[in-house]
Design a protein around this motif. Structure first.
Motif, PDB file in Angstrom:
ATOM      1  N   PHE A 136       0.841  -1.191   0.000  1.00 57.91           N
ATOM      2  CA  PHE A 136       0.000   0.000   0.000  1.00 57.91           C
ATOM      3  C   PHE A 136       0.875   1.239   0.000  1.00 57.91           C
ATOM      4  N   ASN A 137       0.559   2.156  -0.915  1.00 60.69           N
ATOM      5  CA  ASN A 137       1.265   3.422  -1.021  1.00 60.69           C
ATOM      6  C   ASN A 137       0.393   4.502  -0.368  1.00 60.69           C
ATOM      7  N   PRO A 138       0.717   4.913   0.874  1.00 61.47           N
ATOM      8  CA  PRO A 138      -0.133   5.898   1.558  1.00 61.47           C
ATOM      9  C   PRO A 138      -0.115   7.272   0.893  1.00 61.47           C
ATOM     10  N   ASP A 139       0.961   7.613   0.193  1.00 59.05           N
ATOM     11  CA  ASP A 139       1.014   8.919  -0.477  1.00 59.05           C
ATOM     12  C   ASP A 139      -0.015   9.014  -1.596  1.00 59.05           C
ATOM     13  N   ASP A 140      -0.200   7.912  -2.319  1.00 60.73           N
ATOM     14  CA  ASP A 140      -1.170   7.887  -3.424  1.00 60.73           C
ATOM     15  C   ASP A 140      -2.505   7.281  -3.008  1.00 60.73           C
ATOM     16  N   ASN A 141      -2.556   6.741  -1.773  1.00 55.43           N
ATOM     17  CA  ASN A 141      -3.740   6.076  -1.262  1.00 55.43           C
ATOM     18  C   ASN A 141      -4.217   4.970  -2.200  1.00 55.43           C
ATOM     19  N   GLU A 142      -3.236   4.150  -2.663  1.00 57.09           N
ATOM     20  CA  GLU A 142      -3.592   3.048  -3.540  1.00 57.09           C
ATOM     21  C   GLU A 142      -2.600   1.892  -3.361  1.00 57.09           C
ATOM     22  N   TRP A 143      -3.016   0.732  -3.834  1.00 57.04           N
ATOM     23  CA  TRP A 143      -2.195  -0.465  -3.768  1.00 57.04           C
ATOM     24  C   TRP A 143      -1.338  -0.571  -5.015  1.00 57.04           C
ATOM     25  N   ASP A 144      -0.089  -0.947  -4.830  1.00 57.76           N
ATOM     26  CA  ASP A 144       0.819  -1.255  -5.939  1.00 57.76           C
ATOM     27  C   ASP A 144       1.008  -2.768  -5.953  1.00 57.76           C
ATOM     28  N   GLU A 145       1.005  -3.339  -7.132  1.00 63.50           N
ATOM     29  CA  GLU A 145       1.155  -4.784  -7.250  1.00 63.50           C
ATOM     30  C   GLU A 145       2.081  -5.108  -8.410  1.00 63.50           C
ATOM     31  N   ALA A 146       2.913  -6.095  -8.205  1.00 63.41           N
ATOM     32  CA  ALA A 146       3.815  -6.559  -9.267  1.00 63.41           C
ATOM     33  C   ALA A 146       3.762  -8.078  -9.310  1.00 63.41           C
ATOM     34  N   GLU A 147       3.638  -8.614 -10.527  1.00 62.01           N
ATOM     35  CA  GLU A 147       3.590 -10.057 -10.699  1.00 62.01           C
ATOM     36  C   GLU A 147       4.876 -10.533 -11.357  1.00 62.01           C
ATOM     37  N   GLY A 148       5.388 -11.637 -10.849  1.00 66.72           N
ATOM     38  CA  GLY A 148       6.622 -12.185 -11.380  1.00 66.72           C
ATOM     39  C   GLY A 148       6.566 -13.696 -11.419  1.00 66.72           C
ATOM     40  N   LYS A 149       7.715 -14.260 -11.728  1.00 67.03           N
ATOM     41  CA  LYS A 149       7.838 -15.715 -11.791  1.00 67.03           C
ATOM     42  C   LYS A 149       9.195 -16.096 -11.224  1.00 67.03           C
ATOM     43  N   ALA A 150       9.237 -17.289 -10.646  1.00 65.26           N
ATOM     44  CA  ALA A 150      10.481 -17.760 -10.034  1.00 65.26           C
ATOM     45  C   ALA A 150      10.698 -19.226 -10.390  1.00 65.26           C
ATOM     46  N   TYR A 151      11.982 -19.582 -10.463  1.00 67.15           N
ATOM     47  CA  TYR A 151      12.377 -20.959 -10.775  1.00 67.15           C
ATOM     48  C   TYR A 151      13.544 -21.336  -9.886  1.00 67.15           C
ATOM     49  N   ILE A 201      16.577 -27.180  -2.370  1.00 61.87           N
ATOM     50  CA  ILE A 201      17.441 -26.067  -1.919  1.00 61.87           C
ATOM     51  C   ILE A 201      16.652 -24.765  -2.078  1.00 61.87           C
ATOM     52  N   GLY A 202      16.601 -23.953  -1.028  1.00 63.89           N
ATOM     53  CA  GLY A 202      15.841 -22.706  -1.039  1.00 63.89           C
ATOM     54  C   GLY A 202      16.515 -21.575  -1.798  1.00 63.89           C
ATOM     55  N   ARG A 203      16.896 -21.852  -3.043  1.00 63.70           N
ATOM     56  CA  ARG A 203      17.502 -20.833  -3.912  1.00 63.70           C
ATOM     57  C   ARG A 203      16.706 -20.781  -5.210  1.00 63.70           C
ATOM     58  N   LEU A 204      16.173 -19.596  -5.483  1.00 59.49           N
ATOM     59  CA  LEU A 204      15.414 -19.403  -6.711  1.00 59.49           C
ATOM     60  C   LEU A 204      15.928 -18.168  -7.429  1.00 59.49           C
ATOM     61  N   ARG A 205      15.530 -18.050  -8.674  1.00 66.80           N
ATOM     62  CA  ARG A 205      15.760 -16.814  -9.422  1.00 66.80           C
ATOM     63  C   ARG A 205      14.375 -16.282  -9.741  1.00 66.80           C
ATOM     64  N   VAL A 206      14.189 -14.989  -9.554  1.00 69.59           N
ATOM     65  CA  VAL A 206      12.876 -14.380  -9.726  1.00 69.59           C
ATOM     66  C   VAL A 206      12.963 -13.233 -10.726  1.00 69.59           C
ATOM     67  N   ALA A 207      11.920 -13.103 -11.537  1.00 66.29           N
ATOM     68  CA  ALA A 207      11.855 -12.011 -12.521  1.00 66.29           C
ATOM     69  C   ALA A 207      10.497 -11.335 -12.428  1.00 66.29           C
ATOM     70  N   PHE A 208      10.519 -10.014 -12.428  1.00 64.35           N
ATOM     71  CA  PHE A 208       9.291  -9.224 -12.470  1.00 64.35           C
ATOM     72  C   PHE A 208       9.167  -8.468 -13.777  1.00 64.35           C
ATOM     73  N   PHE A 209      10.241  -8.477 -14.541  1.00 66.48           N
ATOM     74  CA  PHE A 209      10.255  -7.678 -15.758  1.00 66.48           C
ATOM     75  C   PHE A 209      11.167  -8.357 -16.772  1.00 66.48           C
ATOM     76  N   GLY A 210      10.582  -8.763 -17.873  1.00 70.62           N
ATOM     77  CA  GLY A 210      11.380  -9.318 -18.964  1.00 70.62           C
ATOM     78  C   GLY A 210      12.251 -10.477 -18.538  1.00 70.62           C
TER      79      GLY A 210
END
Length: 177
Positions: free
Chosen positions: A79-94, A101-110
């Motif tokens: 939640f961004n209180p300055d804009d009074n709105e929620w920001d959301e980002a979707e990604g993928k991890a492998y 083993i708790g090691r992944l690589r994650v991408a949110f952009f390209g």
């Protein structure tokens, strides 16, 4: 504060700035015997090292779910209180090494991936210490927004033992603004 398009751009910039680094911080080890099915679901960000891509966000959560291709769908929300709105980002991890083993690589952009390293999990998969590819990225996560002070101290000590500057950690507010 950035809008959703800006947030995605910032996350992409983060991955790019980290050089697509999918490594683990020097001297750290990811958890072994990791069970993804137990890790899936909603996590609350309790504390983090401050970075521009999350700056000012409150009530930050991460949700992990299985993807059809065997990867993990990642939805980060704050939640961004300055804009009074929620920001959301979707990604993928492998997985970076193997599913135990708790090691992944994650991408949110390209095609830009960054390391996601689970350094510690409690036995019940209720609390986690997660690092990026180096000592500049750290998150303390929990299944609930409220963490017992003794558990928070334990998580802080684990991070310190892994070489992180825990005095720089900022607590994340989870109260409605």
């Amino acid at each position: 504060m950035p809008d959703m398009a800006d947030l995605k751009g910032l996350l992409g910039s983060l991955a790019s700035a980290m050089g697509g680094e999918t490594g683990i911080p020097k001297g750290c080890r990811a958890v072994e015997g990791f069970e993804l099915e137990r890790y899936l679901g909603l996590w609350h960000e309790i504390a983090r090292l401050d970075h521009s891509f999350e700056r000012g966000l409150e009530q930050v959560t991460a949700h992990y779910a299985m993807r059809d291709d065997g990867g993990v769908a990642v939805t980060n929300r704050g939640f961004n209180p300055d804009d009074n709105e929620w920001d959301e980002a979707e990604g993928k991890a492998y997985f970076e090494e193997g599913p135990e083993i708790g090691r992944l690589r994650v991408a949110f952009f390209g095609p830009f991936y960054a390391g996601y390293n689970i350094l510690w999990l409690d036995d019940d998969y209720e609390h986690a210490v997660v690092a990026g590819p180096n000592h500049h990225y750290l998150w303390l996560l929990a299944r609930t927004p409220d963490v017992d002070p003794a558990m928070l101290d334990r998580m802080d000590q684990i991070a310190r033992d892994n070489g992180f500057d825990t005095q720089a950690l900022m607590r994340v507010s989870h109260s409605a603004s």
